[in-house]
Enzyme design. Structure first.
Site, PDB file in Angstrom:
ATOM      1  N   PRO A   3       0.839  -1.196   0.000  1.00 37.00           N
ATOM      2  CG  PRO A   3      -0.119  -1.139   2.102  1.00 37.00           C
ATOM      3  CD  PRO A   3       0.756  -1.959   1.214  1.00 37.00           C
ATOM      4  N   PRO A   7      -6.217   1.753   3.824  1.00 36.78           N
ATOM      5  CG  PRO A   7      -5.238   3.357   2.448  1.00 36.78           C
ATOM      6  CD  PRO A   7      -5.425   2.999   3.884  1.00 36.78           C
ATOM      7  CE  LYS A   8      -2.497   1.222  -1.140  1.00 37.85           C
ATOM      8  NZ  LYS A   8      -1.303   1.106  -1.902  1.00 37.85           N
ATOM      9  CG  ASN A   9      -6.794  -4.585   6.489  1.00 34.57           C
ATOM     10  OD1 ASN A   9      -7.646  -5.414   6.192  1.00 34.57           O
ATOM     11  ND2 ASN A   9      -6.194  -4.594   7.651  1.00 34.57           N
TER      12      ASN A   9
END
Lengths: 347, 431
Positions: free
Chosen positions: B39, B210-212
């Site tokens: 991310p 936001p990158k999970n």
């Protein structure tokens, strides 16, 4: 300019052992004193440096500890230091992550089963040649049961689908000699449906080509003997285009180089027999520049903080480039070659 | 459709200086297979965001890009500690319509679970490292407290408002803990919870993380249940995430899934236009464009739009020839139909045009090479394009055009000299 880059393997071993705490202070895997190293580095007991590392970052990765174990232990094996850990202890701990009712493994004790951790568990057991502790059919049934009608695989009962899980399922079942439990052709068909116009693969059909997903798809096709579906020249070119001016590899066009792509890109290139298309010398220099030579470990790019994940992938990349002192790694199974040979040639 | 004129200036991003003696940030370990995609860091105060950033210039060299001039690409986020929000009252959204609670959420947010009245009867369960702890961990107190209470309710299988509230707390501390998300879904189902409320909760968590993978999967699980009515909201949400990081792989995956499962194709091509206007180098946007023209039920399919797409792509190339994505896209428009690729004079035309300005442009040379290998006939234009190359490299004077191009590529693209050498060797096999 003099080339000062070298692999500081001992420091990396020390780093891994310290972070993973897989051994007590009394059984340090390395000599008590080396003339080239300042005495203070050894006088500091392992436990206190481990406690220093057990800060918030250890808390937030508690649920993926099994993955961490795979990264750390495989790196130790690649550096010929797997004997530093107590195999029986590791195996016991891994089995405490096992869910006998489902056949899957969780990321740590008390966590729900998921294929991500099931593969890591199987891989670590392979390292120690202890697949005998498994109810192999039960584990294989867990993985096989996650195949969907279109051939894809879910990660667990909650249904997330991704080509990562296709690779994981095929790798796990292949290591357990149970590929016959799934519809291999449909699994292959789903992966092929994720192929893009640039020759690469995404997470789902239509998903952007990404080096990590490409590794998963190429690995899955390699394991199932289906590499003929790949346009090797087209994909090979896309992959070698990942090499940046600094010698490192990125994962997609217009992104930064990152050490972990030394694995994702390189292993894919090896599997399609195109690894000679990148500049290995420059990549080697990039990886070596990402080391923390004092404290051990490798980071994503030079001068950043190290972690086990990037340490493993940096060493893995060096292995694929036959760096001296590092054991060869199988590009499809992501395990040392001698381990894979033992699994497939013994039978 | 206008792309950036050649005169547009590229504004390099601000990069923090680093000293070799200082290593940035604490480490973070992320699953090998769980999170393949680094991310990108959200813009920090002082940095320009995608909207505020001056557009890239026409002749930005590829190696400058690859040194990460873009402001969003600072560190592999797997190498960055993801801290959940601990006790920020405004992020606590464990509201519960059907519960019987004495205390308000605001009060809970200020203190750990041991002080929550509704948990007074619960005995917290400490983490069990197994019979032979190989990797024992020292826990921080607040984190430990929340997880001890979580385990207590998790092991008893309690499906209650207080359990739901506890999962919210645990998620905020560590949104990567997939077991907590599993348990939360079980509770949501058991309580028949308002899923629109839940979507708001997970949206707030997603904005911070936001990158999970777990968060995006949870959104998809909710969206599946909520159906086509939620499509617009989901598209708005992914647009919001992509406005911060236009290459967020998770956001794009979710967007593609929503389009195919729930609809919303009408404005997608225009959205691609917008993103490419902001950053014509965005490979994700080019990929989305291909996704739309090949899969949208509204456009008629690739062959119908191919002509206009060729024009669009050529315009993008001419504005920024050192841009990998449109060159691949252009070739992809004719995938499997090389004869049509060769016959379309616009394709060879853009190669000639770019090479007249810069005969070292690797992408132009590469496409020209492909055309030559699939039947492009000699022409005056080809001859005049290769003329400066031949005169600068006398050793190529008598070579056929494809060989000339390979020789130049070996020199212009030294990182990939082995690839171009291989290509040159295959030419003799073809002839």
């Amino acid at each position: 300019m003099a080339d000062e880059a070298e692999l500081t393997a001992d420091q990396h071993v020390r780093y891994i052992v310290t972070v993973e705490k897989v051994t007590s202070a009394a059984t340090a895997p390395f000599p008590p004193y080396a003339p080239s190293t300042p005495p203070s580095a050894f006088q500091r007991p392992l436990l206190s440096s481990a406690q220093k590392k057990d800060s918030f970052e250890s808390l937030v990765m508690e649920h993926i500890r099994l993955n961490g174990a795979y990264w750390g232990l495989t790196t130790l094996d690649l550096l010929h230091k797997l004997h530093a850990v107590d195999a029986a202890e590791v195996v016991d701990w891994i089995m405490s992550c096992y869910h006998p009712e489902s056949g899957g493994f969780g990321g740590n004790v008390g966590h729900d089963p998921h294929v991500l951790y099931t593969l890591s568990a199987v891989q670590v057991l392979c390292l120690f040649d202890r697949l005998d502790v498994l109810d192999v059919d039960k584990v294989a049934d867990y993985v096989a049961g996650l195949q969907n009608k279109d051939g894809s695989f879910s990660g667990d009962i909650w249904g997330e689908v991704d080509t990562r899980f296709s690779y994981i399922a095929l790798c796990t079942l292949s290591l357990l000699h149970r590929l016959h439990k799934i519809d291999v052709q449909k699994a292959v068909d789903f992966i092929v449906s994720c192929k893009n116009l640039d020759g690469g693969f995404g997470a789902m059909p239509g998903g952007e080509s990404h080096a990590g997903q490409i590794f998963c798809c190429v690995g899955a096709l390699a394991i199932t003997g289906s590499l003929h579906h790949i346009d090797r020249d087209l994909l090979g070119w896309w992959l070698c285009e990942r090499q940046c001016k600094d010698g490192g590899l990125n994962g997609r066009p217009e992104k930064l180089a990152d050490v972990c792509y030394s694995w994702w890109v390189l292993s894919s290139l090896v599997m399609i027999d195109r690894v000679h298309w990148i500049d290995k010398e420059k990549l080697t220099k990039f990886i070596l520049n990402c080391q923390d030579k004092e404290n051990g470990g490798i980071s994503d790019r030079p001068d950043n903080a190290v972690d086990i994940y990037h340490t493993y992938f940096g060493i893995a990349g060096l292995s694929l480039m036959e760096y001296p002192g590092v054991k060869p790694l199988d590009p499809a199974y992501a395990l040392p070659l001698d381990v894979v040979n033992r699994i497939f040639l013994k039978k | 459709m206008k792309f950036l004129p050649d005169s547009a200036k590229f504004v390099p991003s601000k990069r923090s200086s680093s000293s070799r003696s200082i290593r940035r940030g604490p480490p973070e370990l992320v699953s090998l297979a769980a999170d393949l995609l680094p991310p990108l860091a959200a813009p920090q105060p002082g940095e320009e965001t995608a909207f505020g950033r001056a557009p890239p210039g026409a002749q930005r060299p590829r190696d400058q890009l690859r040194r990460g001039v873009r402001p969003l690409q600072r560190r592999c986020p797997r190498n960055r500690l993801r801290r959940g929000r601990h006790t920020a009252p405004q992020s606590f959204t464990g509201s519960n319509p059907g519960g019987q609670l004495d205390s308000s959420p605001m009060e809970h947010a200020k203190s750990g679970p041991s002080s929550w009245p509704e948990l007074a009867d619960v005995v917290p369960v400490p983490h069990d490292d197994g019979p032979s702890p190989v990797v024992p961990i020292a826990y921080r107190d607040d984190f430990r407290e929340v997880m001890d209470y979580f385990r207590a309710l998790y092991f008893t299988g309690e499906r209650s408002p207080r359990a739901l509230r506890l999962t919210a707390e645990a998620i905020e501390l560590n949104p990567g803990n997939y077991t907590v998300w599993h348990f939360r879904r079980l509770i949501l189902e058991a309580l028949d919870f308002d899923l629109l409320e839940e979507m708001k909760f997970v949206g707030k968590i997603a904005e911070c993380n936001p990158k999970n993978y777990q968060i995006w999967h949870h959104k998809r699980w909710l969206a599946e249940k909520l159906g086509p009515d939620i499509a617009n909201k989901e598209h708005e949400f992914t647009m919001k995430i992509l406005a911060i990081d236009a290459k967020n792989y998770h956001a794009w995956s979710h967007r593609q899934w929503v389009l195919q499962a729930l609809g919303g194709w009408e404005t997608e091509l225009e959205y691609c236009n917008q993103l490419l206007k902001e950053d014509v180098f965005n490979n994700s946007a080019w990929n989305q464009r291909y996704f739309v023209i090949t899969r949208s039920p509204l456009l008629g399919g690739l062959t119908v739009v191919r002509d206009s797409e060729v024009d669009y792509t050529i315009e993008a190339i001419l504005a920024n020839p050192q841009n990998e994505s449109p060159w691949r896209y252009l070739k992809g428009l004719y995938k499997g139909e090389n004869n049509l690729l060769v016959d379309d004079e616009r394709i060879s035309g853009v190669c000639f045009k770019v090479l007249k300005n810069d005969w070292t442009c690797v992408f132009a040379l590469s496409l020209l090479l492909d055309l030559l290998c699939t039947g492009l006939q000699p022409s005056d234009e080809l001859k005049s394009t290769l003329e400066p190359i031949r005169s600068s490299h006398p050793e190529t004077a008598d070579a056929d055009p494809a060989t000339v191009v390979c020789c130049i590529l070996q020199k212009c693209d030294p990182l990939r000299v082995n690839y171009w050498s291989w290509f040159k060797a295959t030419l003799s096999q073809i002839s």
